[in-house]
Structure formats: structure tokens, C-alpha cells
Design an enzyme around this catalytic site. Sequence first.
Site, PDB file in Angstrom:
ATOM      1  N   ALA A  61       0.865  -1.181   0.000  1.00 19.91           N
ATOM      2  CA  ALA A  61       0.000   0.000   0.000  1.00 19.91           C
ATOM      3  C   ALA A  61       0.901   1.230   0.000  1.00 19.91           C
ATOM      4  CB  ALA A  61      -0.871  -0.009   1.249  1.00 19.91           C
ATOM      5  N   GLY A  95       0.535  -5.189   0.548  1.00 23.07           N
ATOM      6  CA  GLY A  95      -0.611  -5.215  -0.355  1.00 23.07           C
ATOM      7  C   GLY A  95      -0.257  -5.800  -1.702  1.00 23.07           C
ATOM      8  N   GLU A 103      -0.653  -9.360  -1.320  1.00 30.64           N
ATOM      9  CA  GLU A 103      -2.089  -9.634  -1.132  1.00 30.64           C
ATOM     10  C   GLU A 103      -2.827  -9.610  -2.459  1.00 30.64           C
ATOM     11  OE1 GLU A 103      -2.409  -6.639   2.097  1.00 30.64           O
ATOM     12  OE2 GLU A 103      -3.485  -8.220   3.146  1.00 30.64           O
ATOM     13  N   GLU A 154       4.121  -5.974   7.074  1.00 34.48           N
ATOM     14  CA  GLU A 154       3.379  -4.877   7.689  1.00 34.48           C
ATOM     15  C   GLU A 154       3.714  -4.675   9.169  1.00 34.48           C
ATOM     16  OE1 GLU A 154       2.240  -6.974   5.480  1.00 34.48           O
ATOM     17  OE2 GLU A 154       0.654  -6.103   4.258  1.00 34.48           O
TER      18      GLU A 154
HETATM   19  N1  T1G Z   1       4.654   3.349   0.064  1.00 38.05           N
HETATM   20  C1  T1G Z   1       5.156   4.544  -0.299  1.00 38.05           C
HETATM   21  N2  T1G Z   1       6.453   4.773  -0.618  1.00 38.05           N
HETATM   22  C2  T1G Z   1       7.276   3.717  -0.530  1.00 38.05           C
HETATM   23  C3  T1G Z   1       6.840   2.431  -0.153  1.00 38.05           C
HETATM   24  C4  T1G Z   1       5.463   2.265   0.152  1.00 38.05           C
HETATM   25  N3  T1G Z   1       4.966   1.070   0.479  1.00 38.05           N
HETATM   26  N4  T1G Z   1       7.924   1.597  -0.175  1.00 38.05           N
HETATM   27  C5  T1G Z   1       8.973   2.343  -0.559  1.00 38.05           C
HETATM   28  N5  T1G Z   1       8.596   3.611  -0.777  1.00 38.05           N
HETATM   29  C6  T1G Z   1       9.442   4.706  -1.242  1.00 38.05           C
HETATM   30  C7  T1G Z   1      10.543   5.031  -0.252  1.00 38.05           C
HETATM   31  O1  T1G Z   1      10.056   5.929   0.709  1.00 38.05           O
HETATM   32  C8  T1G Z   1      11.579   5.646  -1.159  1.00 38.05           C
HETATM   33  O2  T1G Z   1      11.126   6.953  -1.446  1.00 38.05           O
HETATM   34  C9  T1G Z   1      11.450   4.844  -2.447  1.00 38.05           C
HETATM   35  O3  T1G Z   1      10.132   4.256  -2.395  1.00 38.05           O
HETATM   36  C10 T1G Z   1      12.483   3.757  -2.562  1.00 38.05           C
HETATM   37  O4  T1G Z   1      12.389   2.993  -1.355  1.00 38.05           O
HETATM   38  C11 T1G Z   1      -2.753  -3.108   2.824  1.00 38.05           C
HETATM   39  C12 T1G Z   1      -1.282  -1.907   4.675  1.00 38.05           C
HETATM   40  C13 T1G Z   1      10.286  -1.961  -1.450  1.00 38.05           C
HETATM   41  C14 T1G Z   1      12.144  -3.183  -0.302  1.00 38.05           C
HETATM   42  O5  T1G Z   1       6.346  -2.303   4.106  1.00 38.05           O
HETATM   43  O6  T1G Z   1      10.581  -2.303   2.198  1.00 38.05           O
HETATM   44  O7  T1G Z   1       0.884  -2.864   2.179  1.00 38.05           O
HETATM   45  O8  T1G Z   1      13.119   8.165  -0.512  1.00 38.05           O
HETATM   46  O9  T1G Z   1      14.686   3.581  -0.556  1.00 38.05           O
HETATM   47  O10 T1G Z   1      16.002   0.159  -0.590  1.00 38.05           O
HETATM   48  O11 T1G Z   1      -1.807  -4.953   3.864  1.00 38.05           O
HETATM   49  O12 T1G Z   1      11.127   0.365   0.053  1.00 38.05           O
HETATM   50  O13 T1G Z   1      12.986   7.645  -2.968  1.00 38.05           O
HETATM   51  O14 T1G Z   1      11.433   9.359  -1.968  1.00 38.05           O
HETATM   52  O15 T1G Z   1      13.346   1.711   0.520  1.00 38.05           O
HETATM   53  O16 T1G Z   1      15.207  -0.468  -2.957  1.00 38.05           O
HETATM   54  C15 T1G Z   1       3.849  -2.786   3.132  1.00 38.05           C
HETATM   55  C16 T1G Z   1       8.140  -0.944   2.336  1.00 38.05           C
HETATM   56  C17 T1G Z   1       3.138  -1.481   3.179  1.00 38.05           C
HETATM   57  C18 T1G Z   1       7.401  -2.240   1.984  1.00 38.05           C
HETATM   58  C19 T1G Z   1      12.593  -1.157  -1.683  1.00 38.05           C
HETATM   59  N6  T1G Z   1       5.051  -2.683   2.332  1.00 38.05           N
HETATM   60  N7  T1G Z   1       9.203  -0.679   1.395  1.00 38.05           N
HETATM   61  O17 T1G Z   1      13.769  -0.883  -0.958  1.00 38.05           O
HETATM   62  O18 T1G Z   1      14.258   1.462  -1.815  1.00 38.05           O
HETATM   63  S1  T1G Z   1       1.691  -1.558   4.194  1.00 38.05           S
HETATM   64  C20 T1G Z   1       6.230  -2.401   2.910  1.00 38.05           C
HETATM   65  C21 T1G Z   1      10.373  -1.373   1.447  1.00 38.05           C
HETATM   66  C22 T1G Z   1       0.651  -2.544   3.295  1.00 38.05           C
HETATM   67  C23 T1G Z   1      -1.467  -3.783   3.120  1.00 38.05           C
HETATM   68  C24 T1G Z   1      -0.560  -3.001   4.007  1.00 38.05           C
HETATM   69  C25 T1G Z   1      11.436  -0.926   0.494  1.00 38.05           C
HETATM   70  C26 T1G Z   1      11.594  -1.838  -0.734  1.00 38.05           C
HETATM   71  P1  T1G Z   1      12.232   8.113  -1.752  1.00 38.05           P
HETATM   72  P2  T1G Z   1      13.728   2.452  -0.679  1.00 38.05           P
HETATM   73  P3  T1G Z   1      14.916   0.047  -1.598  1.00 38.05           P
END
Ligand code: T1G
Length: 703
Positions: A63, A102, A105, A125
Site C-alpha cells: 500500500a 498489499g 495480497e 506490515e
Molecule cells: N509506500 C510509499 N512509498 C514507498 C513504499 C510504500 N509502500 N515503499 C517504498 N517507498 C518509497 C521510499 O520511501 C523511497 O522513497 C522509495 O520508495 C524507494 O524505497 C494493505 C497496509 C520496497 C524493499 O512495508 O521495504 O501494504 O526516498 O529507498 O532500498 O496490507 O522500500 O525515494 O522518496 O526503501 O530499494 C507494506 C516498504 C506497506 C514495503 C525497496 N510494504 N518498502 O527498498 O528502496 S503496508 C512495505 C520497502 C501494506 C497492506 C498493508 C522498500 C523496498 P524516496 P527504498 P529500496
Amino acid sequence: MSEVVRLERHDGIAIVTVDSPPVNALGAAVRRGILECAQTAVADPAVKAIVLACAGRTFIAGADITEFGKPTQPPALAEVVAALENSPKPTVAAIHGTALGGGLEVALGCHFRVAVKDARLGLPEVKLGLLPGAGGTQRLPRAVGPELAVKMIVGGEPVGATEALKQGLIDAIVEGPASGGEAFACRVLAERRPLRRLRDDDSRLMAAKANRSIFTDAVAAVTKRARGLEAPFAAAEAVGLSLDTPFDEALKQERELFLKLMNGDQSKAQRYAFFAEREAARVAGVPEGTKPRKVERVAIIGAGTMGGGIAMSFANAGIPVTLIEMGDESLKRGLGVMRKNFEATAARGGIAADEPARRMGLVTGVVGLEHVKDADLVIEAVFETMAVKKEVFATLDKFARSGAVLASNTSYLNINEIASVTKRPQDVLGMHFFSPANVMKLCEIVRGAKTAPDVLVTAVAVARRIAKVPVVVGVCDGFVGNRMLAARSRQADKLLFEGALPRQVDAVATRFGMPMGPFAMDDLAGLDIGWRSRRDRGVKSEIADALCEAGRFGQKTGKGYYKYEGGSRAPLPDPDVETLIVDACARLGLRRREIGDNEILERLVYPTVNEGARILEEGIAARPGDIDVVWLYGYGWPIYRGGPMYYADQVGLRHIADRLSYYAEATNDPSLEPAPLLKRLAAEGRTFASPAAGRKSTQTLAT
Ligand code: T1G
């Protein structure tokens, strides 16, 4: 049609491609685009199957976290997942990079999932203080069974494509995601495979339905280290619904649990920490577009605890490294310790059995500083005295190639002074790793007065490549982390003279969520280090000196503030120490008093925050979030409290300023007076997070 999701047709196969950089997060436009394309494809008689793929470097990473806390725009993610799941035509998720949260999912809503070999799939999450909120807690257990589902959801750890195939999470490993997905869809059509909706298949749940301990044991194993966190336990409750609650009812309850977490304080702090960590990697005050220098060859000087740990970090990341010592004996010893550490990790199942040899193969041990000549980056980790560092850097200046980055791992010495012995101060900076360097994630990047912008950016990029969390800091005694720790330690020591005992102070810190209290931490680090430094500075500390004079250096001698028995590292209160403390107070004519836990907590945390305010004001740190990241990754500050500066903003700066003024007066300690920045923000009713809260601009980060 959506700009972020496109629909193409190849011979009856609809390819739905999400193209929303940087990570194809499921913002409202992406959710809408997927739903519209899926509905169009289902309605198109020429379409026989649907493939969902992503452009760019990764499948959907979850998400869009930036949308949390704002009003949810339609369509809800659950609606998108259901549309794919209820499609009368086969739906195939084609995964590359990471399918997280997500994103996984959505893939679980598809009838089939394929992935490229190096893809990773997870529901992390809990790391954001959340739980999967779009059916993941119900579909994943049906795909892989409750045990692995608990590990992935409650532990937050992803799996690779090979493991995913083995466990039934994906149906095949393919070459190119979209083309592989398309080929798989054709196979499904040709073989007339039944469409498998995970919601209809309880087969993987049967064993745990019959014997719930399979599930509860898995939860117990994963929540061992979840002390203080809410999300892992809520996530476990949600996964448990898959065993005994009808699917749609379970989805409803999952949603309720998710919303409760999302609106709670812990998730807000953990989402803050997620973005603060990424912001810290954006070096403040360097020209836009500054590129890192190429770093392919790395040399590390010193094969001691720190040098060996740093070398292990590079080997863990698959980066070859030359490890340089001054003599064969010390080199052999250092390499031996590294090998032993790798083998211990493999014995625990942390890495494959053949990994220690592979990783040691990446480390070339040599004697003599002349071997730095080809290195693009040299990291010095020798004895922590200025004289030795200067000697090493003067020699590096002779042998290192032009343009090499020269970094010192010093934990507090002045980088400008070290740089001054070279003809290339612009290439010199600090890379302060934390012990054990192969485990701790924080790396303070210490910016010298003359450090070039691209050298800073290079060090940050290298730190991220070896899975460290870099924070750029300025030059001062202790930089950011240790300087704030010293402020806390001063108060902890004073509390012993005022009436508290080590176990009481440490219990307050651990109940707050710190991994250990100040005195257990001193025992771990070794009391002799502080003793040596106090003697060099002609400073006395009745209690700590008395302990050292009695040979009580901490864990290394089996006794310090605590005693350690049977080889265990568990600190046991020692009546001898408590007598020593009371006697020292009597000798000094100090009247001890009962000190409440709340005062202890305020006397540990508020001076830490106060020093952080001074650090911000002096430009030693560019942002309050940088300070928080230092404490989260260097000192184990509980992630669900965001970091000391974030925590202070939640408590309220006016309250903290008032309490500091009170303690300054009550304990006659001017160092507890609120810092000017803290006082001003408190008076203005503002927070550290308020934009540029009176701090020096990031352009003038102190050096
Ligand atoms: N939403 C918004 N921005 C995100 C994002 C996300 N989920 N994930 C990464 N970014 C942005 C991050 O801030 C950065 O921005 C850029 O992308 C590159 O990220 C409904 C509720 C995917 C492994 O927890 O683990 O889904 O600094 O520097 O090292 O059940 O990002 O460039 O402006 O980390 O290559 C669940 C979180 C969400 C994954 C990539 N998902 N992200 O790592 O790059 S909750 C997560 C990561 C959800 C559902 C629930 C990592 C990555 P900027 P980065 P990276």
C-alpha cells in the site's frame, strides 16, 4: 484509461502492467487502474486470461504508506483483490523484485503466481506497526500453511522465490516476469487448469485445525522478541482467525484489527521511522544530483573486532575486500575470528552451510599498508588513539590511489585533525560503525570540514550497499549517538549517588523498551574503557573507579555493576556492589533518598533529548529524524516510540523543558538546563519536527 496502469492484449492474453515508480505502491490511482483494467479484460470476449505485472524495478511493494492517516479513496484494496479472485478467466500475478504487503495480497487474490528467481515475497506490515489489511492473514495460511504464514506475517520476514515455490506460494519460477506470466497463462489455458481461489481451499489448514498447538507454538517462537510491540500479537490473532472463523467474517475482523493498529500511536511512530531512515540517506547540504564515486575495491585496515566486523559486512553483501594488518599473527587471528563467526551463524541456521567458506573467499588478508594502492575505498579501524590514526593516514596518503575515499572508523576522534595529515582532506571522512559491526546497522558518516560532497554521497551509498543505515553527522566529541549517550550516562551515574541502585535504573530503561539499561550496557562495553579515559582526564568517579579498582570490569571479568554466573551474560544484582554504592555515598556524606521510577525515566530520557537539541542547534545533525535514526539503529531505541526527538514531540517540549528546569534546580546541575532551541520551541508551542525549527540550515552542517 489510467496513466499508471496499462492494458495490452497479446493473442487472447490481457497483460495488465502497473507503472508507478519508484515501487509501484498501491496508491488510489494504481488501485483504480488495476480494477478498471481487470474489469475491461473480464468483459472482453477476446481475452482468455489476465496477467498482472509491473514495470520498473519491482512488483508492487505494498500500500502507499504516504496515504495512511488520510481519508481512504475508492476503490478499497480488498475490492481490487476480490475482482481478480472472482474473475471467471484465469488471473496470473507475474512477480519480480519484491511483492510486499498489499502487493503480495493482490498476488494472493490471483488464481496463480509466478516469479523470477531473485524475487522476494513478504507481508512485512508488522514492521510498520500494522498487519496485512487486505486478506493476507487469511489467504497466506491457505497458500503455505499456518506455520510459515506466522513467520512471514507475525515475524515480517519475506521469502525468496525458490522457498516460495517449495512452500506452494508460487506456481512456477519464470525467466522474465511478464513474458513468463504470459507463457504460464497459455499453459493454464491449454491444460484447462481449474481456477484456484485460495479462499476456497482449507487443505493447508487441516493439521493446525486439528492441533492448534502447531499455530500457537509458531506464534510463541516468533513473538519472543516482540516485547512492547502491539502489531505482532494483533497479526497473530488475525492469522488465528483462518483456523476457526468463516472467511468473510475473518476478513471483517482482520480489517478491524488493521484499522485499530493504523490509528494507534505505535504504527504512527514506526511509519515515521520508515521515512526518517530514508530521509537520512539523502545527504543534506550537498548540490542536487551529486553522484557517488565508483567503489569496486575496498580495503580495511585492522583485523581486530571492528575491522573484522566491517570486513564481514562487506562479505555478507558479496563485495570482495582486502583486509590489511601490520603482522601475520594479528592477521591470522582476525581471519580466524571472522571464520568462526560465520560458522557460528551457519550452525544456527542463519546462513547456508556453504556460506562461511564462500564469504571468507571474498576476504583477502595481507600484511602492509602498501596493499591499499588499488582500493577505491579504504576504511581504517586501528587502535583508537589520534597518534596511531595520524600515522596510518599519513601512510595512506602515500600509497592510496588518487580519488580513493579514505574513511576512519573512529568513534569520537576529530576527523579534521586526522585529515590534516593528508594532502587530500577532501577525500577523508569518518565511517563510524557500531560494535559488533557485522550485526549493528547504524553507520555514522562523519563529515569533515573539507570532505567533498561526492565523498559523502559515496560513503552513504556504500553503507546502504552493505545493508547499513547511514546518517551523516558533524564533527564533535562523540558525534551524535555517543554524545547523547554521555548525557544519559552522566544522569544514570548521578542517580546512584542520590539513592537509586543499578537494577532499579536499568529496570526503568528496559520497561521503557530499551534492550538494556545504562549499567548493563557499561558492563557489556567494559568499565575499564571509561576508567582509562577518566584517568587520562584526571577525573574521578567514586563508584565506577571503586569497581574498576576491585577488578570489576563488567562481563569480561564476570563482575561489574552486576555479577555474571555460569558463563551467562544475564546481569544478576550483586549485594557487594550495592554495599559499595551505599558506602561511597556515606564516605562522601551524601544522604540517599527514595527515587521514583518516573523521575528515573525523565532523568534518563530528557537529558538525552536536551543534548539532541544542542546537536541540532550546532548543526551536528541536519534533522531531528537523523538523530532518531541514530538511536533506533545504534542503541536499540524502541521502534514503536519513533526515536528520542519524535518521542519528545509526543510528550510535549514545554513539559520536557519544565521538568529539565526543575531537575537542574533540584539536583543543582546546570547541565540539565533546557537547551536554547528546546526552550524556544517550547515557548512557541512548536515541535522539533516543525519545519526548520530554528535550526541552522542544513547547508551549514557543522564539521
Ligand atoms: N509506500 C510509499 N512509498 C514507498 C513504499 C510504500 N509502500 N515503499 C517504498 N517507498 C518509497 C521510499 O520511501 C523511497 O522513497 C522509495 O520508495 C524507494 O524505497 C494493505 C497496509 C520496497 C524493499 O512495508 O521495504 O501494504 O526516498 O529507498 O532500498 O496490507 O522500500 O525515494 O522518496 O526503501 O530499494 C507494506 C516498504 C506497506 C514495503 C525497496 N510494504 N518498502 O527498498 O528502496 S503496508 C512495505 C520497502 C501494506 C497492506 C498493508 C522498500 C523496498 P524516496 P527504498 P529500496
